[in-house]
Design a protein around this motif. Structure first.
Motif, PDB file in Angstrom:
ATOM      1  N   GLY A  12      33.981  37.521  82.881  1.00  8.00           N
ATOM      2  CA  GLY A  12      34.309  36.629  81.780  1.00  8.00           C
ATOM      3  C   GLY A  12      34.233  37.239  80.404  1.00  8.00           C
ATOM      4  N   ASN A  13      33.737  38.470  80.266  1.00  8.70           N
ATOM      5  CA  ASN A  13      33.631  39.061  78.936  1.00  8.70           C
ATOM      6  C   ASN A  13      34.445  40.349  78.784  1.00  8.70           C
ATOM      7  OD1 ASN A  13      31.888  40.495  80.596  1.00  8.70           O
ATOM      8  ND2 ASN A  13      30.337  40.779  79.008  1.00  8.70           N
ATOM      9  N   CYS A  14      35.517  40.476  79.564  1.00  9.68           N
ATOM     10  CA  CYS A  14      36.368  41.666  79.493  1.00  9.68           C
ATOM     11  C   CYS A  14      36.967  41.839  78.102  1.00  9.68           C
ATOM     12  CB  CYS A  14      37.465  41.592  80.551  1.00  9.68           C
ATOM     13  SG  CYS A  14      38.546  43.035  80.580  1.00  9.68           S
ATOM     14  N   LYS A  15      37.484  40.767  77.525  1.00  8.15           N
ATOM     15  CA  LYS A  15      38.125  40.870  76.201  1.00  8.15           C
ATOM     16  C   LYS A  15      37.126  41.355  75.162  1.00  8.15           C
ATOM     17  CE  LYS A  15      41.545  39.991  73.198  1.00  8.15           C
ATOM     18  NZ  LYS A  15      41.043  40.456  71.942  1.00  8.15           N
ATOM     19  N   GLU A  16      35.917  40.808  75.200  1.00 11.49           N
ATOM     20  CA  GLU A  16      34.877  41.237  74.260  1.00 11.49           C
ATOM     21  C   GLU A  16      34.564  42.721  74.446  1.00 11.49           C
ATOM     22  OE1 GLU A  16      30.142  40.352  73.347  1.00 11.49           O
ATOM     23  OE2 GLU A  16      31.182  39.135  74.829  1.00 11.49           O
ATOM     24  N   ALA A  17      34.413  43.151  75.700  1.00 13.89           N
ATOM     25  CA  ALA A  17      34.111  44.557  75.982  1.00 13.89           C
ATOM     26  C   ALA A  17      35.244  45.462  75.515  1.00 13.89           C
ATOM     27  CB  ALA A  17      33.853  44.750  77.473  1.00 13.89           C
ATOM     28  N   PHE A  18      36.486  45.070  75.810  1.00 10.41           N
ATOM     29  CA  PHE A  18      37.613  45.924  75.448  1.00 10.41           C
ATOM     30  C   PHE A  18      37.903  45.909  73.949  1.00 10.41           C
ATOM     31  CE2 PHE A  18      38.062  47.071  79.696  1.00 10.41           C
ATOM     32  CZ  PHE A  18      38.938  48.148  79.749  1.00 10.41           C
ATOM     33  N   ASP A  19      37.581  44.833  73.257  1.00 15.84           N
ATOM     34  CA  ASP A  19      37.664  44.855  71.796  1.00 15.84           C
ATOM     35  C   ASP A  19      36.677  45.882  71.247  1.00 15.84           C
ATOM     36  OD1 ASP A  19      39.724  43.005  71.484  1.00 15.84           O
ATOM     37  OD2 ASP A  19      38.349  41.307  71.203  1.00 15.84           O
ATOM     38  N   PHE A  20      35.492  45.950  71.848  1.00 13.01           N
ATOM     39  CA  PHE A  20      34.485  46.941  71.463  1.00 13.01           C
ATOM     40  C   PHE A  20      34.999  48.356  71.729  1.00 13.01           C
ATOM     41  CE2 PHE A  20      30.846  49.557  72.898  1.00 13.01           C
ATOM     42  CZ  PHE A  20      30.108  49.591  71.727  1.00 13.01           C
ATOM     43  N   TYR A  21      35.551  48.612  72.932  1.00 11.45           N
ATOM     44  CA  TYR A  21      36.072  49.938  73.274  1.00 11.45           C
ATOM     45  C   TYR A  21      37.243  50.309  72.363  1.00 11.45           C
ATOM     46  CZ  TYR A  21      33.431  48.997  77.570  1.00 11.45           C
ATOM     47  OH  TYR A  21      32.453  48.668  78.475  1.00 11.45           O
ATOM     48  N   LYS A  22      38.119  49.337  72.095  1.00 13.43           N
ATOM     49  CA  LYS A  22      39.273  49.559  71.220  1.00 13.43           C
ATOM     50  C   LYS A  22      38.794  50.022  69.840  1.00 13.43           C
ATOM     51  CE  LYS A  22      41.509  46.000  69.415  1.00 13.43           C
ATOM     52  NZ  LYS A  22      42.428  44.882  69.161  1.00 13.43           N
ATOM     53  N   SER A  23      37.778  49.359  69.327  1.00 12.96           N
ATOM     54  CA  SER A  23      37.224  49.722  68.032  1.00 12.96           C
ATOM     55  C   SER A  23      36.589  51.113  68.063  1.00 12.96           C
ATOM     56  CB  SER A  23      36.187  48.679  67.617  1.00 12.96           C
ATOM     57  OG  SER A  23      35.531  49.068  66.441  1.00 12.96           O
ATOM     58  N   ALA A  24      35.847  51.395  69.106  1.00 16.05           N
ATOM     59  CA  ALA A  24      35.164  52.689  69.215  1.00 16.05           C
ATOM     60  C   ALA A  24      36.148  53.852  69.308  1.00 16.05           C
ATOM     61  CB  ALA A  24      34.240  52.690  70.432  1.00 16.05           C
ATOM     62  N   PHE A  25      37.230  53.673  70.072  1.00 15.49           N
ATOM     63  CA  PHE A  25      38.197  54.747  70.256  1.00 15.49           C
ATOM     64  C   PHE A  25      39.288  54.741  69.186  1.00 15.49           C
ATOM     65  CE2 PHE A  25      36.493  54.520  74.626  1.00 15.49           C
ATOM     66  CZ  PHE A  25      36.188  55.863  74.805  1.00 15.49           C
ATOM     67  N   GLY A  26      39.359  53.674  68.385  1.00 14.10           N
ATOM     68  CA  GLY A  26      40.381  53.589  67.352  1.00 14.10           C
ATOM     69  C   GLY A  26      41.787  53.471  67.910  1.00 14.10           C
ATOM     70  N   LYS A  27      41.926  52.781  69.022  1.00 11.57           N
ATOM     71  CA  LYS A  27      43.216  52.631  69.704  1.00 11.57           C
ATOM     72  C   LYS A  27      43.589  51.162  69.803  1.00 11.57           C
ATOM     73  CE  LYS A  27      43.460  57.030  70.736  1.00 11.57           C
ATOM     74  NZ  LYS A  27      44.529  57.890  70.345  1.00 11.57           N
ATOM     75  N   GLU A  28      44.832  50.887  70.221  1.00 11.51           N
ATOM     76  CA  GLU A  28      45.308  49.524  70.437  1.00 11.51           C
ATOM     77  C   GLU A  28      45.617  49.335  71.919  1.00 11.51           C
ATOM     78  OE1 GLU A  28      45.412  47.060  68.175  1.00 11.51           O
ATOM     79  OE2 GLU A  28      44.553  48.487  66.729  1.00 11.51           O
ATOM     80  N   PHE A  29      45.556  48.105  72.382  1.00 14.76           N
ATOM     81  CA  PHE A  29      45.918  47.806  73.768  1.00 14.76           C
ATOM     82  C   PHE A  29      47.403  48.083  73.967  1.00 14.76           C
ATOM     83  CE2 PHE A  29      42.593  44.311  73.197  1.00 14.76           C
ATOM     84  CZ  PHE A  29      41.558  45.126  73.630  1.00 14.76           C
ATOM     85  N   THR A  30      47.744  48.683  75.092  1.00 13.95           N
ATOM     86  CA  THR A  30      49.155  48.868  75.435  1.00 13.95           C
ATOM     87  C   THR A  30      49.598  47.817  76.434  1.00 13.95           C
ATOM     88  OG1 THR A  30      48.509  50.563  77.033  1.00 13.95           O
ATOM     89  CG2 THR A  30      49.264  51.321  74.874  1.00 13.95           C
ATOM     90  N   ASP A  31      48.663  47.025  76.920  1.00 17.86           N
ATOM     91  CA  ASP A  31      48.979  45.915  77.823  1.00 17.86           C
ATOM     92  C   ASP A  31      47.780  44.973  77.826  1.00 17.86           C
ATOM     93  OD1 ASP A  31      50.380  44.383  79.638  1.00 17.86           O
ATOM     94  OD2 ASP A  31      50.110  45.746  81.320  1.00 17.86           O
ATOM     95  N   LEU A  32      48.042  43.682  77.742  1.00 21.20           N
ATOM     96  CA  LEU A  32      46.984  42.670  77.829  1.00 21.20           C
ATOM     97  C   LEU A  32      47.601  41.421  78.442  1.00 21.20           C
ATOM     98  CD1 LEU A  32      44.104  41.620  77.236  1.00 21.20           C
ATOM     99  CD2 LEU A  32      44.949  40.912  74.990  1.00 21.20           C
ATOM    100  N   ASN A  33      47.160  41.077  79.650  1.00 17.87           N
ATOM    101  CA  ASN A  33      47.644  39.896  80.354  1.00 17.87           C
ATOM    102  C   ASN A  33      46.458  39.018  80.717  1.00 17.87           C
ATOM    103  OD1 ASN A  33      49.408  42.409  81.496  1.00 17.87           O
ATOM    104  ND2 ASN A  33      50.664  40.653  80.986  1.00 17.87           N
TER     105      ASN A  33
END
Length: 148
Positions: A12-33
């Motif tokens: 249930g907290n994938c989006k929160e985790a991946f927002d954190f990873y996105k911020s840490a790596f300075g990247k954007e999602f290339t797919d989100l479903n």
């Protein structure tokens, strides 16, 4: 040749985790479903609004060689345990390669989702190998890939 990447599972907290990873790596999602993006299925009960907002699949390209994938577990899936929430994801270069790797690596294991064409345009399957490791194989047919 196929590439291999980590696939992380969340409860249930994938989006929160991946927002954190996105911020840490300075990247954007290339797919989100989201689970709410799936077509309804007769055999499955309807999803609640909170379940529809859960992540079905997210892709974060860290580099040309490394992709971090993630998903929330399907709502209602029993047996989830934090720490065991990963799989090895294979991106095959062809349908034949995906079939070959699926057949070889799932031998003696338990198929969770047989290889099949999916609504998102991929040829995809999931299994747990005979050593207890979860695997995913995916082939994105260029003629069927949906735009992001």
């Amino acid at each position: 040749m196929a590439t291999v990447n980590p696939y992380l599972m969340f409860d249930g907290n994938c989006k929160e985790a991946f927002d954190f990873y996105k911020s840490a790596f300075g990247k954007e999602f290339t797919d989100l479903n989201l689970f709410g993006d799936m077509p309804t299925q007769e055999a499955m009960p309807p999803l609640s609004e909170s379940q529809k907002a859960m992540v079905m699949h997210v892709r974060l390209e860290i580099s040309a060689e490394t992709i971090l994938y993630g998903s929330d577990i399907f709502p209602g899936t029993p047996g989830f345990k934090t720490g065991d929430n990963y799989a090895v994801s294979i991106n095959a270069d062809s349908r034949d390669e995906a079939t070959h790797l699926f057949n070889k690596l799932s031998d003696g294991g338990t198929v969770k989702m047989p290889l099949a064409d999916t609504f998102w345009g991929a040829y995809f399957g999931m299994w747990k190998d005979k050593f207890g490791i979860d695997w995913l194989v995916n082939y994105d047919d260029p003629a069927k890939v949906q735009p992001h």
